[in-house]
Design a protein around this motif. Structure first.
Motif, PDB file in Angstrom:
ATOM      1  N   SER A  14       0.839  -1.200   0.000  1.00  0.00           N
ATOM      2  CA  SER A  14       0.000   0.000   0.000  1.00  0.00           C
ATOM      3  C   SER A  14       0.875   1.252   0.000  1.00  0.00           C
ATOM      4  CB  SER A  14      -1.016  -0.050   1.136  1.00  0.00           C
ATOM      5  OG  SER A  14      -0.365   0.025   2.356  1.00  0.00           O
ATOM      6  N   ALA A  17       4.821   2.164   0.973  1.00  0.00           N
ATOM      7  CA  ALA A  17       5.489   0.943   1.439  1.00  0.00           C
ATOM      8  C   ALA A  17       6.939   0.867   0.967  1.00  0.00           C
ATOM      9  CB  ALA A  17       4.713  -0.287   0.979  1.00  0.00           C
ATOM     10  N   THR A  21      11.092   2.956  -4.381  1.00  0.00           N
ATOM     11  CA  THR A  21      12.461   3.021  -3.851  1.00  0.00           C
ATOM     12  C   THR A  21      13.179   1.705  -4.104  1.00  0.00           C
ATOM     13  OG1 THR A  21      11.643   4.462  -2.092  1.00  0.00           O
ATOM     14  CG2 THR A  21      13.776   3.406  -1.713  1.00  0.00           C
ATOM     15  N   PHE A  74      -8.066   0.807 -14.834  1.00  0.00           N
ATOM     16  CA  PHE A  74      -6.834   0.089 -14.464  1.00  0.00           C
ATOM     17  C   PHE A  74      -6.600  -1.085 -15.411  1.00  0.00           C
ATOM     18  CE2 PHE A  74      -7.430   1.947 -10.096  1.00  0.00           C
ATOM     19  CZ  PHE A  74      -6.201   2.593 -10.029  1.00  0.00           C
ATOM     20  N   TYR A 108      -7.094  -3.250  -3.884  1.00  0.00           N
ATOM     21  CA  TYR A 108      -7.751  -1.923  -3.824  1.00  0.00           C
ATOM     22  C   TYR A 108      -9.212  -1.979  -4.269  1.00  0.00           C
ATOM     23  CZ  TYR A 108      -3.375   0.571  -2.883  1.00  0.00           C
ATOM     24  OH  TYR A 108      -2.222   1.021  -2.297  1.00  0.00           O
ATOM     25  N   VAL A 150       4.341   9.086   2.895  1.00  0.00           N
ATOM     26  CA  VAL A 150       3.890   9.731   1.659  1.00  0.00           C
ATOM     27  C   VAL A 150       3.717  11.240   1.880  1.00  0.00           C
ATOM     28  CG1 VAL A 150       1.935   9.915   0.066  1.00  0.00           C
ATOM     29  CG2 VAL A 150       2.841   7.689   0.652  1.00  0.00           C
ATOM     30  N   HIS A 153       6.949  12.831   1.926  1.00  0.00           N
ATOM     31  CA  HIS A 153       7.543  12.798   0.585  1.00  0.00           C
ATOM     32  C   HIS A 153       6.918  13.857  -0.341  1.00  0.00           C
ATOM     33  CE1 HIS A 153       9.733  10.851  -2.607  1.00  0.00           C
ATOM     34  NE2 HIS A 153       8.658  10.504  -3.268  1.00  0.00           N
ATOM     35  N   SER A 196      14.684  -1.021   7.418  1.00  0.00           N
ATOM     36  CA  SER A 196      15.359   0.051   6.670  1.00  0.00           C
ATOM     37  C   SER A 196      15.349  -0.255   5.171  1.00  0.00           C
ATOM     38  CB  SER A 196      16.804   0.191   7.148  1.00  0.00           C
ATOM     39  OG  SER A 196      17.554  -0.912   6.684  1.00  0.00           O
ATOM     40  N   ILE A 200      15.734  -4.056   3.415  1.00  0.00           N
ATOM     41  CA  ILE A 200      14.720  -4.625   2.508  1.00  0.00           C
ATOM     42  C   ILE A 200      15.347  -4.920   1.138  1.00  0.00           C
ATOM     43  CG2 ILE A 200      12.499  -4.212   1.359  1.00  0.00           C
ATOM     44  CD1 ILE A 200      11.874  -2.297   3.772  1.00  0.00           C
TER      45      ILE A 200
END
Ligand code: Z5A
Length: 219
Positions: A14, A17, A21, A74, A108, A150, A153, A196, A200
Motif C-alpha cells: 500500500s 510501502a 524506492t 486500471f 484496492y 507519503v 515525501h 530500513s 529490505i
C-alpha cells in the motif's frame, strides 16, 4: 505471444510501502551486473497507460468515477502494458520488474472498494492473457506509517485522488494483500516494510539470487 524465457517480478504494497524506492535500487544493482532489465509501473508504462494514470489521479472531477469505471481504467492500462511491453520483453528473455500489477486491483478495488473478487478475476484474466508474475514481493506496512511517509515525501496535501482515502480504506488494502499472499505462498514473498531501505533491498536481492540462480546473471 508466450512468456518464453523471461522472468517477471512484481512489487506490491500500500501507500508509501517503498515499492518505487526498492525497484530503483534493484534495477541499478542488476544493471551494474549486466542484466537486461525492463522496469514498468502501473497504471502507466505505455502512452495509453500514462494517459489513463493521469485520469485516475485527477482530483477535480465534479462527480468522481464510480468503482466499476475505475476498475476498467486500471484494466485497460494493464491490457495495453502486457501486450505492448511485458510479453515482448519476456519473449526476449528479459527480466521485467513492475511496480504494481493485478494484485493491486484485487487489494484496492476488491478488498477495499468491495467489488466482487470473482468478477475482477474474470476480467483481469482477459486483460493479462495468462501473463502471471513468477515472483511478487509484498512490502507489508502499517498504513499509518505509509501515509506518514507519503505526506513527508509529497508535502502535506495528498496529491492524487486515491491518496485521499481514509486509513480504514488502507487497512482493508493491507488485509487484502495479506490474504492474497496466504493463498499463493509460492508466488508471494512477504517483506516487513518497517525495516530500513537497505535491509529490505538486501532481502529482495538475496531472494532473487537464491531463487533464480544463474538466471540472474547477464544475458
Ligand atoms: N491502484 C489501484 O487502485 N488498482 C490497481 O489495479 C493499480 C493501482 C495498479 C497508484 O499510485 C495508485 O493506484 C495507488 C494504488 C492504485 N494508490 N494508492 N493509494 P502511485 O503509483 O502514484 O503510487 P503508489 O504506487 O502508491 O506509490 P507511492 O505512494 O509512491 O508508494 P511507494 O512506491 O510504495 O513508496 P516510495 O515512493 O518508494 O516511498 C515513499 C517515501 O517513503 C519516500 O520518501 C521514501 O524515501 C520513503 N521510504 C521508502 N522506504 C522506506 C523505508 N523502508 N523506511 C523509511 N522510509 C522509506
Amino acid at each position: 505471444m508466450a512468456m518464453k524465457n523471461g522472468i517477471f517480478v512484481t512489487l506490491e504494497g500500500s501507500e508509501g510501502a517503498g515499492k518505487s524506492t526498492q525497484v530503483a535500487l534493484l534495477v541499478d544493482r542488476l544493471r551494474a551486473m549486466g542484466r537486461a532489465v525492463l522496469t514498468l509501473r502501473e497504471p502507466g508504462g505505455t502512452e495509453l497507460g500514462e494517459e489513463i494514470r493521469r485520469l485516475i489521479r485527477r482530483v477535480d472531477f465534479t462527480i468522481a468515477p464510480c468503482a466499476e469505471a475505475e476498475l476498467l481504467l486500471f484494466l485497460a492500462s494493464r491490457a495495453q502494458l502486457v501486450r505492448e511491453k511485458i510479453l515482448p520483453a519476456l519473449h526476449e528473455g528479459m527480466l521485467v520488474i513492475c511496480d504494481r500489477y493485478f494484485d493491486s486491483t484485487l487489494a484496492y478495488q476488491g478488498a477495499a472498494r468491495s467489488l466482487p473478487l470473482e468478477q475482477i478475476g474474470f476480467i483481469n484474466a482477459f486483460a493479462i492473457s495468462k501473463c502471471v508474475p513468477h515472483i511478487t514481493f509484498l512490502l507489508d506496512l502499517d498504513p499509518a506509517e505509509g501515509l506518514r511517509r507519503v505526506h513527508l515525501h509529497h508535502g502535506k496535501e495528498a496529491d492524487d485522488r486515491m491518496e485521499r482515502e481514509t486509513i480504514t480504506f488502507f487497512e482493508k488494502v493491507r488485509a487484502g494483500y495479506l490474504s492474497l499472499a496466504e493463498r499463493e505462498p509460492d508466488r508471494f514473498v512477504i517483506l516487513d516494510a518497517h525495516k530500513s531501505i537497505k535491509a529490505i533491498h538486501g532481502e529482495i536481492f538475496n531472494f532473487l539470487c537464491h531463487r533464480l540462480g544463474g538466471a540472474i546473471e547477464s544475458r
